[in-house]
Design an enzyme around this catalytic site. Structure first.
Site, PDB file in Angstrom:
ATOM      1  N   GLU A 150      12.098 -64.568  11.025  1.00 37.97           N
ATOM      2  CA  GLU A 150      12.285 -64.674  12.488  1.00 37.97           C
ATOM      3  C   GLU A 150      14.350 -64.489  12.656  1.00 37.97           C
ATOM      4  OE1 GLU A 150       9.367 -68.789  14.184  1.00 37.97           O
ATOM      5  OE2 GLU A 150      11.559 -68.921  11.917  1.00 37.97           O
ATOM      6  N   GLU A 307       2.684 -66.682  13.861  1.00 37.80           N
ATOM      7  CA  GLU A 307       2.465 -68.641  14.034  1.00 37.80           C
ATOM      8  C   GLU A 307       1.939 -69.307  15.061  1.00 37.80           C
ATOM      9  OE1 GLU A 307       6.224 -69.926  11.660  1.00 37.80           O
ATOM     10  OE2 GLU A 307       6.205 -68.019  11.054  1.00 37.80           O
TER      11      GLU A 307
END
Length: 677
Positions: A150, A307
């Site tokens: 991320e 995710e």
């Protein structure tokens, strides 16, 4: 497909065995098998464990984990561990620590805490990636590389300031060109030496979380930061590819995350992956839009759902549980819109720290006798059954919506005309109207070829990049329908206004001139009064926020304002241009208008849904080898009846032929396959 070693929809998620004692690992394996887990993401935040000092690497634990999983039929998505640097690195090399927008030097802590222009970070992060790639280059259990985690977060340290000046020299070449682009004669900002330039933060040009005195400077700093973080990714990517050119490399994106230009990043990812974390009250059409955006980053290539939570988040203000059936429903939503994986964060709940209350396949109870585990196991079995027919299937759309991060930055940084203008929300309004009509949409960037589309929509196209107006003109001239909105065609890439009247370079295409822009207060409204109602529409609609005051220059008025001193002026126009039509919506209308307008445009182009629009029922389709699979997703808490077109379909789950209509269970899913061509 992503990797032919595992030719199915991957099912798994983040796994952190290093946080647990060895006696738990065997139980993990047993439960993974029960749930149908076949991919585990390892080593995401293990840098400190892997590297206790500058020259020591302890990777034996990772050897054992990858081997143990592979021996039990579970493959590895191998992360490079560089998402958070070790404490020793911060202590010995403080250049790795970020400086925030207020000019404060960070201490060690948290994650995403490395300066992207730190020499220390740029030395040790790619070195770690190289060590891992060399070590596991021949391991049969490794499917894909996952760089860092991320990416995001800006820095304003001296290294970033120096890097910014170098970036600017590469972009502009001369100070004269830079001064012109930034309009530096405003407020006595003319620069005579590159060293005079400093980052635009709250010590210089910006305040209040992103407001700025100089849009050009702040816009370029966002470009620079996005590029700096991308360079860090590419450093690891290049090291990995030296040893494993045969394995795909990705990093997990975050949907409409504002800080990075994902269309630029996508060129350097072998496959797009992203993390999907809607709230209980997030509109399902918004989540669908972001899935479509992630698919659009690489022109329709299937992506990875890297995710999602099986139950609840830990970091939102109200971390609601996913109601029974919703995890399965939202997983299929991702698959319906192009995902070839369904993966979770996390596989086992952490025992401590801030993610201990984030949901997992294996909850703190530690056994399989939970609602969440039962739902995960059931989904795993279904995906195994369906994978062959879905894997690598493509979404086919005739409507495109343009999304551009630099345009978004320009709007966010604008010193007017209203703080209420939110680019993502305006884009979503148009997407939502098509979503309600069950019309498939591609989300595209400004570099995308438009020739395969019948309709292209570019809401709030504030920034018109070099050559893009001509691209749109060519699309419409050959028969396409183009639509844009208020506050479009205002500036160029440097955020300098295109003189001669709004909408600048789009003026000829749209056949209008916008003289003024009225910003309405939140409680104020105006009306769109139709010259002739749409076939499925009404005579008048509400509108607000911004109202362009426009004059016709060849276009035809479709609707006029109903109130204020500009009552009777055109508010919606269409302009015949070549073989096509260009539309302009001069204000922000209520949803009913957009639904009626989109219905009208699609009908003109013969774009029809397979399933009649029904409130709460989402429909998306993927095609492969002549077979199209229609995903019917019921987001309501009660069953709905889906009315089909005149064709017969095979229900892939019940293996029954259906025609006419089909009932979709509450928060349930029906997959209908067309006959083979």
């Amino acid at each position: 497909m992503i990797n032919e070693k595992l030719p199915k929809i991957w099912y798994g998620g983040d796994y952190n065995p290093e946080q647990w004692d060895a006696d738990v690992w065997a139980e993990d394996i047993r439960m993974f098998k029960l749930a149908g887990i076949d991919v585990a993401t390892l080593n995401v935040f293990s840098w400190a464990l892997n590297q206790p000092d500058e020259n020591t690497y302890n990777l034996e634990w990772l050897d054992e984990t990858i081997d143990r999983l592979y021996q039990n039929g579970i493959y590895t998505c191998l992360a490079t561990s560089t998402g958070a640097h070790p404490a020793w690195m911060a202590k010995r090399y403080p250049d790795i620590l970020r400086v925030d927008a207020q000019g404060r030097k960070r201490r060690f802590g948290g994650r995403h805490n490395s300066c992207p222009n730190s020499p220390t970070y740029r030395l040790y992060a790619p070195r770690m990636a190289a060590k891992l790639a060399e070590r596991y280059k021949d391991h049969p259990g490794v499917l894909i590389w996952h760089v860092s985690n991320e990416f995001g977060g800006y820095c304003y340290c001296d290294n970033c300031a120096a890097g910014f000046r170098t970036w600017l020299q590469d972009r502009y070449g001369t100070l004269d060109a830079l001064n012109k682009a930034w309009n530096t004669r405003f407020w006595s900002h003319h620069f005579y030496d590159w060293e005079e330039i400093v980052p635009p933060n709250e010590l210089s040009e910006e305040w209040g979380g992103g407001r700025t005195n100089f849009q050009g400077i702040s816009l370029d700093y966002r470009r620079f930061m996005s590029d700096s973080l991308l360079e860090c990714y590419k450093l690891e990517y290049d090291e990995i590819k030296k040893h494993t050119p045969h394995l795909p490399v990705t990093t997990n994106l975050m949907g409409t995350y504002p800080e990075l230009d994902y269309f630029k990043w996508a060129k350097h990812l072998d496959v797009i992956s992203w993390d999907n974390y809607p709230s209980l009250d997030t509109p399902v059409s918004y989540t669908a839009m972001v899935h479509d955006l992630m698919r659009g980053l690489k022109q329709g290539q299937p992506f990875m759902l890297m995710e999602q939570t099986p139950s609840q988040q830990n970091w939102q203000p109200y971390n609601s549980l996913k109601r029974p059936g919703v995890m399965r429903l939202w997983s299929y939503q991702a698959v319906a819109r192009g995902a070839d994986t369904v993966m979770f964060f996390q596989l086992r709940r952490s025992v401590g720290a801030c993610e201990k209350f984030h949901g997992a396949v294996i909850e703190h109870a530690g056994h399989e006798h939970t609602r969440v585990f039962r739902e995960c196991a059931a989904l795993g079995k279904e995906l195994q059954k369906l994978s062959d027919r879905i894997l690598d299937a493509r979404v086919q759309a005739k409507v495109a919506i343009v999304f551009d991060w630099e345009n978004r930055w320009g709007i966010d940084l604008s010193s007017g005309p209203t703080v209420a203008l939110d680019y993502v929300k305006e884009v979503h309004k148009y997407y939502d109207a098509l979503f309600k009509l069950n019309i498939q949409v591609d989300m595209v960037g400004v570099e995308q070829d438009l020739s395969g589309y019948d309709i292209v929509i570019a809401p709030v196209l504030y920034m018109v990049k070099d050559g893009y107006a001509q691209k749109l003109e060519a699309f419409v001239q050959t028969g396409g329908t183009f639509l844009t909105t208020f506050f479009s065609g205002i500036v160029n890439e440097a955020d300098l206004v295109t003189l001669g009247g709004y909408p600048g370079e789009l003026r000829e295409l749209l056949g209008i001139w916008a003289e003024e822009i009225d910003a309405l207060l939140p409680e104020q409204r105006n009306q769109l009064v139709m010259k002739q109602p749409f076939k499925s529409g009404q005579q008048a609609y509400e509108c607000g926020m911004l109202c362009d005051l426009i004059h016709l220059e060849g276009a035809e008025a479709v609707a006029e304002y109903g109130m204020d001193f500009y009552k009777g002026m055109p508010a919606v126009t269409k302009h015949a241009y070549g073989k096509g039509t260009a539309w302009y919506v001069a204000t922000s209308p209520e949803p009913a208008f957009l639904t009626d307008l989109m219905n009208e445009l699609c009908a003109e182009k013969g774009i029809q849904p397979v399933v009649k629009p029904t409130d709460g029922l989402e429909v998306s389709s993927r095609t492969k080898s002549g077979e199209t699979i229609h995903f019917l997703l019921n987001h309501r808490a009660e069953p709905v009846t889906a009315e089909l077109d005149g064709n017969a379909y095979m229900d892939m789950l019940s293996e029954q032929t259906v025609a006419g209509s089909v009932e979709v269970p509450a928060r349930g899913v029906v997959l209908l396959a067309s006959s083979q061509a």
